[in-house]
Design a protein around this motif. Structure first.
Motif, mmCIF file in Angstrom:
data_model
loop_
_atom_site.group_PDB
_atom_site.id
_atom_site.type_symbol
_atom_site.label_atom_id
_atom_site.label_comp_id
_atom_site.label_asym_id
_atom_site.label_seq_id
_atom_site.Cartn_x
_atom_site.Cartn_y
_atom_site.Cartn_z
ATOM 1 N N THR A 82 0.812 -1.213 0.000
ATOM 2 C CA THR A 82 0.000 0.000 0.000
ATOM 3 C C THR A 82 0.848 1.267 0.000
ATOM 4 N N SER A 83 2.105 1.181 -0.384
ATOM 5 C CA SER A 83 2.956 2.370 -0.388
ATOM 6 C C SER A 83 2.536 3.369 -1.456
ATOM 7 N N TYR A 84 1.816 2.907 -2.467
ATOM 8 C CA TYR A 84 1.367 3.824 -3.510
ATOM 9 C C TYR A 84 0.338 4.820 -2.982
ATOM 10 N N ILE A 85 -0.366 4.481 -1.904
ATOM 11 C CA ILE A 85 -1.366 5.388 -1.349
ATOM 12 C C ILE A 85 -0.689 6.645 -0.795
ATOM 13 N N LEU A 86 0.448 6.491 -0.157
ATOM 14 C CA LEU A 86 1.187 7.652 0.347
ATOM 15 C C LEU A 86 1.624 8.547 -0.809
ATOM 16 N N LYS A 87 2.111 7.947 -1.889
ATOM 17 C CA LYS A 87 2.534 8.736 -3.053
ATOM 18 C C LYS A 87 1.349 9.457 -3.680
ATOM 19 N N SER A 88 0.231 8.773 -3.805
ATOM 20 C CA SER A 88 -0.958 9.395 -4.386
ATOM 21 C C SER A 88 -1.481 10.523 -3.497
ATOM 22 N N THR A 89 -1.456 10.313 -2.194
ATOM 23 C CA THR A 89 -1.896 11.347 -1.260
ATOM 24 C C THR A 89 -0.972 12.565 -1.330
ATOM 25 N N THR A 90 0.307 12.342 -1.541
ATOM 26 C CA THR A 90 1.253 13.445 -1.692
ATOM 27 C C THR A 90 0.936 14.261 -2.941
ATOM 28 N N VAL A 91 0.582 13.588 -4.021
ATOM 29 C CA VAL A 91 0.208 14.284 -5.253
ATOM 30 C C VAL A 91 -1.038 15.144 -5.014
ATOM 31 N N ILE A 92 -2.042 14.575 -4.374
ATOM 32 C CA ILE A 92 -3.265 15.329 -4.077
ATOM 33 C C ILE A 92 -2.944 16.511 -3.169
ATOM 34 N N GLY A 93 -2.097 16.309 -2.170
ATOM 35 C CA GLY A 93 -1.699 17.398 -1.275
ATOM 36 C C GLY A 93 -0.973 18.506 -2.013
ATOM 37 N N GLY A 94 -0.127 18.149 -2.967
ATOM 38 C CA GLY A 94 0.568 19.150 -3.768
ATOM 39 C C GLY A 94 -0.384 19.979 -4.608
ATOM 40 N N ILE A 95 -1.356 19.314 -5.222
ATOM 41 C CA ILE A 95 -2.355 20.029 -6.014
ATOM 42 C C ILE A 95 -3.134 20.992 -5.122
ATOM 43 N N TYR A 96 -3.528 20.520 -3.954
ATOM 44 C CA TYR A 96 -4.282 21.352 -3.014
ATOM 45 C C TYR A 96 -3.430 22.525 -2.520
ATOM 46 N N LEU A 97 -2.155 22.298 -2.271
ATOM 47 C CA LEU A 97 -1.264 23.365 -1.824
ATOM 48 C C LEU A 97 -1.152 24.465 -2.873
ATOM 49 N N PHE A 98 -1.005 24.093 -4.146
ATOM 50 C CA PHE A 98 -0.937 25.092 -5.205
ATOM 51 C C PHE A 98 -2.255 25.855 -5.323
ATOM 52 N N TYR A 99 -3.376 25.165 -5.155
ATOM 53 C CA TYR A 99 -4.680 25.825 -5.189
ATOM 54 C C TYR A 99 -4.791 26.842 -4.056
ATOM 55 N N LEU A 100 -4.413 26.443 -2.846
ATOM 56 C CA LEU A 100 -4.470 27.369 -1.709
ATOM 57 C C LEU A 100 -3.541 28.563 -1.900
ATOM 58 N N THR A 101 -2.363 28.325 -2.443
ATOM 59 C CA THR A 101 -1.418 29.411 -2.691
ATOM 60 C C THR A 101 -2.018 30.423 -3.659
ATOM 61 N N GLU A 102 -2.651 29.925 -4.713
ATOM 62 C CA GLU A 102 -3.277 30.822 -5.674
ATOM 63 C C GLU A 102 -4.397 31.634 -5.032
ATOM 64 N N ARG A 103 -5.246 30.984 -4.240
ATOM 65 C CA ARG A 103 -6.357 31.686 -3.596
ATOM 66 C C ARG A 103 -5.845 32.752 -2.619
ATOM 67 N N ILE A 104 -4.819 32.430 -1.849
ATOM 68 C CA ILE A 104 -4.266 33.392 -0.889
ATOM 69 C C ILE A 104 -3.660 34.586 -1.619
ATOM 70 N N MET A 105 -2.966 34.320 -2.715
ATOM 71 C CA MET A 105 -2.376 35.418 -3.475
ATOM 72 C C MET A 105 -3.453 36.320 -4.077
#
Length: 75
Positions: free
Chosen positions: A40-63
């Protein structure tokens, strides 16, 4: 009529989130053969990808919020 539109938007957002999460967390790793039996190590990698997408979205909204605040403050 207003309640119907709000409910419809909520249900569409829920469906898109469910399908997107399912695709990123389970279907794409399975298609590429990353999901071995019991691994199940792929779940951590997939969650990291989703977290990265969300982080970029939040950065854009804050800016955007900061730029709107600056326009109002200095006008």
């Amino acid at each position: 009529m207003v309640i119907y539109k709000i409910l419809l938007i909520f249900m569409v957002a829920l469906a898109v989130g469910s399908l997107g999460g399912s695709g990123l967390l389970f279907l794409i790793p399975e298609a590429f053969g990353l999901a071995a039996e019991g691994d199940t190590s792929y779940i951590l990698k997939s969650t990291t990808v989703i977290g990265g997408i969300y982080l970029f979205y939040l950065t854009e909204r804050i800016m955007k919020m900061l730029m709107q605040w600056r326009e109002v403050s200095f006008s």
